[in-house]
Design a protein around this motif. Structure first.
Motif, short mmCIF file in Angstrom:
data_model
loop_
_atom_site.label_atom_id
_atom_site.label_comp_id
_atom_site.label_asym_id
_atom_site.label_seq_id
_atom_site.Cartn_x
_atom_site.Cartn_y
_atom_site.Cartn_z
N TYR A 111 17.36 -29.77 47.17
CA TYR A 111 17.33 -29.08 48.45
C TYR A 111 17.53 -27.57 48.26
N LEU A 112 18.49 -27.20 47.41
CA LEU A 112 18.80 -25.78 47.22
C LEU A 112 17.63 -25.04 46.58
N PHE A 113 17.00 -25.65 45.58
CA PHE A 113 15.85 -25.00 44.96
C PHE A 113 14.70 -24.86 45.97
N LEU A 114 14.46 -25.90 46.75
CA LEU A 114 13.41 -25.81 47.77
C LEU A 114 13.75 -24.73 48.79
N GLY A 115 15.03 -24.64 49.15
CA GLY A 115 15.45 -23.61 50.08
C GLY A 115 15.28 -22.21 49.50
N GLY A 134 1.64 -17.48 45.60
CA GLY A 134 0.52 -16.63 45.97
C GLY A 134 -0.11 -16.94 47.30
N SER A 135 0.20 -18.11 47.87
CA SER A 135 -0.42 -18.50 49.14
C SER A 135 0.35 -19.67 49.73
N TRP A 136 0.02 -20.01 50.97
CA TRP A 136 0.65 -21.17 51.61
C TRP A 136 0.31 -22.46 50.88
N SER A 137 -0.93 -22.63 50.48
CA SER A 137 -1.31 -23.85 49.78
C SER A 137 -0.57 -23.96 48.45
N HIS A 138 -0.37 -22.83 47.80
CA HIS A 138 0.34 -22.80 46.52
C HIS A 138 1.78 -23.28 46.69
N ILE A 139 2.50 -22.71 47.64
CA ILE A 139 3.90 -23.07 47.81
C ILE A 139 4.06 -24.49 48.36
N LEU A 140 3.22 -24.88 49.30
CA LEU A 140 3.35 -26.22 49.88
C LEU A 140 3.03 -27.30 48.84
N GLY A 141 2.01 -27.06 48.02
CA GLY A 141 1.68 -28.03 46.97
C GLY A 141 2.80 -28.18 45.98
N ASN A 142 3.37 -27.06 45.53
CA ASN A 142 4.47 -27.12 44.58
C ASN A 142 5.69 -27.82 45.17
N CYS A 143 6.02 -27.49 46.41
CA CYS A 143 7.19 -28.09 47.04
C CYS A 143 7.02 -29.59 47.24
N LEU A 144 5.81 -30.03 47.54
CA LEU A 144 5.56 -31.46 47.71
C LEU A 144 5.77 -32.20 46.40
N PHE A 145 5.19 -31.69 45.31
CA PHE A 145 5.37 -32.33 44.01
C PHE A 145 6.86 -32.34 43.62
N PHE A 146 7.54 -31.23 43.88
CA PHE A 146 8.96 -31.15 43.52
C PHE A 146 9.78 -32.14 44.33
N TRP A 147 9.47 -32.29 45.61
CA TRP A 147 10.21 -33.21 46.45
C TRP A 147 10.02 -34.66 45.98
N VAL A 148 8.81 -35.03 45.64
CA VAL A 148 8.54 -36.42 45.24
C VAL A 148 9.24 -36.76 43.92
N PHE A 149 9.18 -35.85 42.94
CA PHE A 149 9.67 -36.18 41.61
C PHE A 149 11.05 -35.59 41.29
N GLY A 150 11.45 -34.52 41.96
CA GLY A 150 12.67 -33.83 41.58
C GLY A 150 13.94 -34.57 41.92
N ASN A 151 13.99 -35.22 43.09
CA ASN A 151 15.25 -35.83 43.52
C ASN A 151 15.73 -36.92 42.56
#
Length: 257
Positions: free
Chosen positions: A18-22, A93-110
């Motif tokens: 959560y903190l990294f995503l924040g 660099g863009s909304w698609s860039h950050i949203l894609g990275n955050c989605l992958f991180f959320w699925v696998f990071g927790n």
């Protein structure tokens, strides 16, 4: 293919995830202006993004790299360049860039955090991000092109997930023109496919590295981060937490391996 979720509950709340995503989201909004102001976005990428040629000194000072209409990054020798392997991890660099990275991180990071503990996960994430940056610099040490994104560190998380939970099902969204379907696939298939795609995409870049060349995607940072995650997971995982998770998963899903 887009990962939506996995069949892999956590024992503890993933506070560090959560903190990294924040932190990533706050950087995007407060430092990069959420991408709405091209000048602010360009300045953040140029000043805080990682430029391999600035770190190695191999890119000529004053060399301009166009990053948008009427916008260019200029190679410099500012002291802050030494910090860009870290600062670049929180930029996008863009909304698609950050949203894609955050989605992958959320699925696998927790789940990776849940297998390490919070302090170990912080260190693991940062080390993987630095390893990813080092890989990109080694592949193209004279490049004047800025690199930004959390994907190198997240790639390390994905590499760790591959060894920790290869048979867990990941729900993948498949899109074909107007047809959408969610299909559960084993994590090993999803992650090895993704890694193979990065390698295949990156191989042509090895033969055409130049200031003007490249796809604009630092795929060798992805490869470097993923390999770092594979190598480092056994040093960072907490055996006690891994055993707890294994026993809990077996009680929840006795028919699953």
């Amino acid at each position: 293919m887009i990962p939506l979720s996995d069949d892999n509950p956590t024992l503890r709340s993933p506070v560090i995830t959560y903190l990294f995503l924040g932190a990533i989201g706050a950087t995007w909004v407060l430092v990069q202006g959420a991408g709405f102001n091209p000048m602010v976005l360009a300045a953040s990428v140029c000043n805080l993004g990682l430029v391999p040629g600035e770190l190695t000194g191999l890119a000529p000072e004053g060399f301009p790299v166009q990053i948008g209409e009427g916008l260019a990054c200029v190679v410099d020798r500012e002291p802050i360049n030494t910090l860009t392997p870290l600062t670049s991890m929180f930029l996008h660099g863009s909304w698609s860039h950050i949203l894609g990275n955050c989605l992958f991180f959320w699925v696998f990071g927790n789940n990776v955090e849940d297998s390490m503990g919070r302090l170990r996960f912080i260190l693991f994430y940062i080390v993987c991000g630095l390893a990813a940056a080092a890989a990109q610099v080694l592949v193209d040490p004279s490049s004047p092109i800025p690199m930004v994104g959390a994907s190198g560190a997240i790639s390390g998380v994905m590499g760790a997930y591959l060894l920790l939970y290869p048979r867990v099902r990941v729900n993948m969204l498949f899109i074909f023109i107007i047809f959408f379907r969610v299909i559960p696939l084993p994590a090993w298939l999803v992650l090895l496919y993704w890694f193979g795609l990065q390698v295949i995409t990156g191989l042509p870049q090895l033969n055409s590295l130049s200031a003007e060349g490249g796809s604009g995607v630092a795929v060798w940072a992805h490869v470097g981060g993923f390999v770092a995650g594979l190598v480092l997971i056994k040093f960072f995982e907490n055996p006690r937490l891994t055993r707890q998770r294994s026993g809990w998963r077996h009680r929840l899903h006795p028919d699953h391996p």
